[in-house]
Write an enzyme that holds these catalytic residues in place. Structure first.
Site, PDB file in Angstrom:
ATOM      1  N   ARG A 106     -10.192 -11.624   1.909  1.00 32.16           N
ATOM      2  CA  ARG A 106     -11.066 -12.665   1.357  1.00 32.16           C
ATOM      3  C   ARG A 106     -10.398 -14.042   1.397  1.00 32.16           C
ATOM      4  O   ARG A 106     -11.069 -15.061   1.477  1.00 32.16           O
ATOM      5  CB  ARG A 106     -11.489 -12.278  -0.063  1.00 32.16           C
ATOM      6  CG  ARG A 106     -10.344 -12.083  -1.016  1.00 32.16           C
ATOM      7  CD  ARG A 106     -10.732 -11.274  -2.241  1.00 32.16           C
ATOM      8  NE  ARG A 106     -10.815  -9.836  -1.958  1.00 32.16           N
ATOM      9  CZ  ARG A 106     -11.190  -8.921  -2.844  1.00 32.16           C
ATOM     10  NH1 ARG A 106     -11.541  -9.278  -4.069  1.00 32.16           N
ATOM     11  NH2 ARG A 106     -11.222  -7.651  -2.509  1.00 32.16           N
ATOM     12  N   LYS A 145       0.846  -1.200   0.000  1.00 36.32           N
ATOM     13  CA  LYS A 145       0.000   0.000   0.000  1.00 36.32           C
ATOM     14  C   LYS A 145       0.878   1.245   0.000  1.00 36.32           C
ATOM     15  O   LYS A 145       1.994   1.206   0.495  1.00 36.32           O
ATOM     16  CB  LYS A 145      -0.865   0.019   1.268  1.00 36.32           C
ATOM     17  CG  LYS A 145      -1.993  -0.978   1.296  1.00 36.32           C
ATOM     18  CD  LYS A 145      -2.763  -0.842   2.614  1.00 36.32           C
ATOM     19  CE  LYS A 145      -3.898  -1.852   2.702  1.00 36.32           C
ATOM     20  NZ  LYS A 145      -4.948  -1.671   1.691  1.00 36.32           N
TER      21      LYS A 145
END
Ligand code: BES
Ligand code: MN
Ligand code: ZN
Length: 496
Positions: A349, A275
């Site tokens: 996920r 990020k």
């Protein structure tokens, strides 16, 4: 946080201030349980101060009665416009006002009713939010503000509200508050303090403290045995081992079986798909879903709900390193499906998928997951509601309705089959990302592939509501504890 009392039950010295919340166009003393004499004196005071009840209005004077030094009228605006967020904001303002004034014992009189909400729910909401409004997280501050903290919040009964009734309400509020506080305290802990191992320890500790819960922790060896390729892959870049925390509440004759799954990424750097540095620190909150599940399990045990409830927390740290997963890697999940990891930052996920598959062994009727899953959800809904996706419309409707009543608001988004096409991989069964568009629902669609058959399932993307950089509409800076009250209300509704 301030302790809650029934007015007059625990009062040796006068209150520092009595706060009376009221709506414009109403008599501020309406519906408050005072004696005729007290009412008369307060009425005279109100006549002199002339509070109008306009939104944000704050009018103070000396209290004409011996039970308090001062009285403050706090305006909420028109009752027909009174919403949960407005009331929450007002209660937070009052608590910070009281703190600033160095008032240690305060009275709270709030007859106002939230528009469109039944009276008992509105009352419970008010008391609960008031009791949570002065939450702060100062665990890591050497100098704590102990002297400036409110000690007691004394609740004035409403006309027709018996002592027992108010007593029960306060008891319930105390229980929920303890749980919400636990969720916030866990979620606010930074990544170096709350590692996956420390998280497992904290969950265990909670179970020992309340009793009646069984805690099992699966480490690397057990995860390998369960073929949890998703959870292991996400954890493999860190020196901290991934874990699956299993918390079980098993009453004698359960009426239903529910599994709750919480995303427990103790820090999300993005991994090799790193990020950007701006706001990366906020990714210490990437375990808010997991914190809420631990807190919900606490309340479930304390309430001794006759429902089998299992909390599953896959927890790991998502870091880049020589051992980390890389874009292009293909991993095999616990249910045997293969996943091409196109972006290592879509890690939530992967860990949730394995936990959802693991849920099957508890034969659940309902599975709910809580996850700070996508930035796309924050783009879509901002900080006002969680994204809700479900394979069962009636479950979604129930959660939506309860969201409006508890303040943990959720908004349903679709899971059309077409979205599965976005996750198509050239090399594996699925890709872990679906491209730029529809990022909230492609994440939901990914999870759906791992939900056990014939189970009602709801996915809550809480990325926008689980924490906030500064106080927002009455929810505190830092973690909010989103989902705790909503879920307890939901579980109780299942018993009706
Ligand atoms: N934990 C983040 C999601 C998130 C973003 C939570 C902002 C709270 C605030 C999640 O693991 C993530 O990085 N998601 C990616 C998915 C993308 C790579 C498909 C995102 O949203 O950018
Ligand atoms: Mn991520
Ligand atoms: Zn994440």
């Amino acid at each position: 946080m301030a302790d809650l009392y029934q007015f007059r039950n625990e009062l040796d010295d006068p209150l520092d201030c009595l706060y009376i919340l009221h709506c414009s166009g109403t008599n501020p003393l309406d519906n408050l349980e005072f004696s005729a004499k007290e009412r008369k004196a307060l009425k005279q005071k109100a006549d002199a101060l002339k509070p109008r009840g306009e939104e944000g209005e704050l009018i103070s004077g000396e209290c004409p009665l011996p039970f308090a030094h001062r009285v403050t009228f706090f305006g909420l605006g028109e009752e027909k416009d009174l919403t949960i967020t407005k009331l929450r904001g007002a209660l937070t303002s009052i608590m910070s006002q009281a703190t600033k004034n160095r008032e240690y014992q305060i009275g709270l009189a709030s007859p106002a009713r939230i528009h469109g909400m039944a009276h008992p729910e509105s009352r419970l909401f008010t008391l609960r939010e008031a009791s949570l409004a002065d939450y702060t997280f100062d665990h890591f501050k050497s100098k704590k503000n102990e002297f400036d903290k409110i000690d007691g919040l004394h609740v004035i009964p409403l006309v027709g509200e018996t002592e027992e009734e108010l007593g029960e309400r306060l008891q319930r509020v105390r229980l929920l508050r303890t749980s919400v506080q636990l969720a916030r305290d866990l979620a606010n802990r930074p990544g170096n303090d709350l590692t996956p191992e420390a998280f497992a320890g904290a969950a265990r500790e909670m179970c020992e403290e309340v009793g009646g819960l069984r805690a099992t922790i699966l480490g690397k060896k057990e995860l390998l045995k369960e073929n949890m390729g998703g959870l292991l892959a996400v954890g493999q870049g860190s020196e901290e081992e991934a874990r699956l925390i299993v918390l079980e509440h098993r009453p004698k004759k359960p009426k239903k079986s529910v599994v709750l799954v919480g995303k427990g990424i103790t820090f999300d750097s993005g991994g090799i798909s790193l990020k950007p540095p701006k706001d990366m620190g906020a990714m210490k909150y990437d375990m808010c879903g997991a914190a809420s599940v631990v807190a919900i399990m606490r309340a479930v045990a304390e309430l001794e709900l006759p429902i089998k409830v299992v909390g599953l927390i896959p927890t790991a740290e998502n870091l880049p390193s020589g051992t980390a997963i890389k874009p292009g890697d293909i991993i095999t999940m616990a249910n045997g499906k293969t996943v091409e990891v196109d972006n290592t930052d879509a890690e939530g996920r992967l860990i949730l998928a394995d936990a959802l598959h693991y849920a099957a062994r508890f034969n659940p009727d309902i599975v709910i997951d809580y996850a700070t899953l996508t930035g796309a959800c924050v783009v879509a809904l901002g900080n006002e509601a969680a994204g809700l996706m479900s394979n069962d419309d009636s479950l979604a409707k129930t959660l939506s309705k309860l969201g409006e009543m508890t303040g943990d608001r959720v908004w349903q988004l679709p899971l059309y089959d077409e979205y599965l096409g976005y996750l198509k991989s050239e090399w594996a069964d699925l890709k872990n990302v679906g491209g730029r568009w529809g990022g909230v629902v492609t994440a939901g669609m990914f999870l759906k592939q791992f939900v056990p058959d014939k189970v009602s399932w709801a996915h809550l993307d809480i990325a926008g509501v689980a924490y906030s950089e500064k106080e927002h509409n009455g929810t505190p800076q830092g973690a909010s504890g989103f989902g705790v009250v909503l879920t307890i209300s939901f579980l109780e509704q299942l018993l009706k």
